[in-house]
Design an enzyme around this catalytic site. Structure first.
Site, mmCIF file in Angstrom:
data_model
loop_
_atom_site.group_PDB
_atom_site.id
_atom_site.type_symbol
_atom_site.label_atom_id
_atom_site.label_comp_id
_atom_site.label_asym_id
_atom_site.label_seq_id
_atom_site.Cartn_x
_atom_site.Cartn_y
_atom_site.Cartn_z
ATOM 1 N N GLU A 8 0.025 -10.837 3.315
ATOM 2 C CA GLU A 8 0.079 -9.930 4.471
ATOM 3 C C GLU A 8 -0.294 -10.665 5.761
ATOM 4 O O GLU A 8 0.343 -10.497 6.798
ATOM 5 C CB GLU A 8 -0.870 -8.742 4.232
ATOM 6 C CG GLU A 8 -0.369 -7.807 3.138
ATOM 7 C CD GLU A 8 -1.414 -6.836 2.623
ATOM 8 O OE1 GLU A 8 -1.058 -6.008 1.785
ATOM 9 O OE2 GLU A 8 -2.585 -6.915 3.045
ATOM 10 N N ASP A 31 2.767 -2.463 8.075
ATOM 11 C CA ASP A 31 1.795 -2.639 6.997
ATOM 12 C C ASP A 31 0.722 -1.566 7.145
ATOM 13 O O ASP A 31 0.586 -0.963 8.218
ATOM 14 C CB ASP A 31 1.174 -4.053 7.104
ATOM 15 C CG ASP A 31 0.507 -4.490 5.805
ATOM 16 O OD1 ASP A 31 0.391 -3.676 4.877
ATOM 17 O OD2 ASP A 31 0.087 -5.664 5.737
ATOM 18 N N GLY A 32 -0.041 -1.349 6.097
ATOM 19 C CA GLY A 32 -1.155 -0.416 6.155
ATOM 20 C C GLY A 32 -2.450 -1.154 6.457
ATOM 21 O O GLY A 32 -2.447 -2.358 6.742
ATOM 22 N N ALA A 33 -3.560 -0.439 6.410
ATOM 23 C CA ALA A 33 -4.875 -1.066 6.580
ATOM 24 C C ALA A 33 -5.917 -0.168 5.933
ATOM 25 O O ALA A 33 -5.687 1.031 5.744
ATOM 26 C CB ALA A 33 -5.193 -1.268 8.056
ATOM 27 N N GLY A 44 -6.511 -5.363 2.269
ATOM 28 C CA GLY A 44 -6.657 -6.094 1.017
ATOM 29 C C GLY A 44 -7.197 -5.290 -0.148
ATOM 30 O O GLY A 44 -7.525 -5.864 -1.180
ATOM 31 N N GLY A 98 0.816 -1.209 0.000
ATOM 32 C CA GLY A 98 0.000 0.000 0.000
ATOM 33 C C GLY A 98 0.849 1.258 0.000
ATOM 34 O O GLY A 98 2.067 1.213 0.175
ATOM 35 N N SER A 99 0.190 2.390 -0.193
ATOM 36 C CA SER A 99 0.907 3.654 -0.372
ATOM 37 C C SER A 99 1.622 4.093 0.910
ATOM 38 O O SER A 99 2.699 4.690 0.840
ATOM 39 C CB SER A 99 -0.061 4.737 -0.833
ATOM 40 O OG SER A 99 -1.085 4.919 0.116
HETATM 41 O O1 LIG Z 1 -4.079 -4.009 2.687
HETATM 42 C C1 LIG Z 1 -3.474 -3.362 1.875
HETATM 43 C C2 LIG Z 1 -3.146 -3.887 0.526
HETATM 44 O O2 LIG Z 1 -3.604 -5.211 0.360
HETATM 45 C C3 LIG Z 1 -2.992 -1.989 2.199
HETATM 46 O O3 LIG Z 1 -2.152 -2.053 3.306
HETATM 47 C C4 LIG Z 1 -4.184 -1.113 2.488
HETATM 48 O O4 LIG Z 1 -5.020 -1.096 1.343
HETATM 49 C C5 LIG Z 1 -3.778 0.324 2.842
HETATM 50 O O5 LIG Z 1 -3.261 0.988 1.726
HETATM 51 P P1 LIG Z 1 -2.836 2.499 1.758
HETATM 52 O O6 LIG Z 1 -1.669 2.620 2.686
HETATM 53 O O7 LIG Z 1 -2.503 2.811 0.323
HETATM 54 O O8 LIG Z 1 -4.007 3.329 2.225
#
Ligand SMILES: O=C(CO)[C@H](O)[C@H](O)COP(=O)(O)O
Length: 232
Positions: free
Chosen positions: A121, A99-101, A113, A45-46
């Site tokens: 993940e 990780d992001g969420a 996801g 994710g970003s």
């Molecule tokens: O679960 C994810 C990818 O499968 C990402 O961690 C989630 O979508 C968050 O993304 P971002 O940091 O771009 O908001």
């Protein structure tokens, strides 16, 4: 470096970096935790991209030796471009992970996801002793399912079976995730399909109920995982 700002611009263009300043701040908090010799689990994710940029800067400045276990091809490529050596769960155990969420509830349960990488993940979170989830405050919700469906990775031949079994769990809707910029559906890195299922009420047993359907690889619902939430 031009290609780094190009990547950020692409992310902004695609709408994934909504709160760039917030994400950069939390990325710096993650970089501050990196120590020489660490094996890092790297989510997707970003926000994770931002954290990797900050980590790469610290590695260069302080001449650190770290290794990364990535959760997607994009993250592998980004680490390679940044000069961060890669390793795998076959060879190394992560010291910690970030990780992001997509959503975080008050009990630190998560929906992840959006990027379709939830199986790797979840595998990495399950293998790592310390897990940081980095989000901006737009991701905090009172109730999971407020803004995002639950992504479910499905073995293609099991699609109809899984859909029928999921309907018994009472979802509001189920949709096969369409591909962007290509005909057909999203195919995950593992060669599977994704069903996005919206549930009005997400109980603590829903993750296991979904996982117990034959043909489900895993879902983006993370209930009762040992995670620390860093909010920008
Ligand atoms: O679960 C994810 C990818 O499968 C990402 O961690 C989630 O979508 C968050 O993304 P971002 O940091 O771009 O908001």
């Amino acid at each position: 470096m031009n290609w780094q700002s190009d990547i950020i611009k692409t992310l902004e263009w695609s709408g994934t970096v909504i709160n760039r300043e917030g994400k950069e701040k939390v990325a710096d908090e993650i970089a501050a935790k990196v120590k020489d010799g660490d094996v890092l689990g790297v989510g997707s994710g970003s926000t994770v991209y931002m954290a990797l940029l900050a980590i790469a800067k610290k590695i260069k400045e302080q001449k650190l030796h770290i290794k990364a276990i990535p959760t997607s091809i994009e993250i592998s490529m980004f680490c390679a471009k940044l000069g961060i050596p890669l390793t795998t769960l076959y060879e190394d155990k992560p010291d910690w992970l970030f990780d992001g969420a997509d959503e975080v509830d008050p009990n630190r349960n998560l929906i992840k996801g959006r990027g379709g990488a939830m199986f790797k993940e979840k595998l990495l979170i399950s293998s790592s002793p310390v897990n940081y989830i980095i989000v901006d405050d737009s991701k905090l919700v009172d109730k999971l399912g407020t803004n995002f469906p639950i992504p479910i990775e499905v073995f293609p031949a099991a699609l109809l079976h899984v859909e029928n079994e999921l309907r018994k769990l009472g979802p509001e809707s189920i949709a096969l995730r369409p591909a962007k910029g290509k005909d057909g559906s999203v195919i995950t890195e593992n060669g599977n399909l994704i069903l996005d299922a919206r549930f009005h009420d997400i109980g603590n047993d829903l993750e296991l109920k979904i996982k117990s359907i034959t043909g489900v690889i895993d879902s983006g619902l993370f209930i009762n995982y040992d995670v620390k939430i860093l909010v920008a």
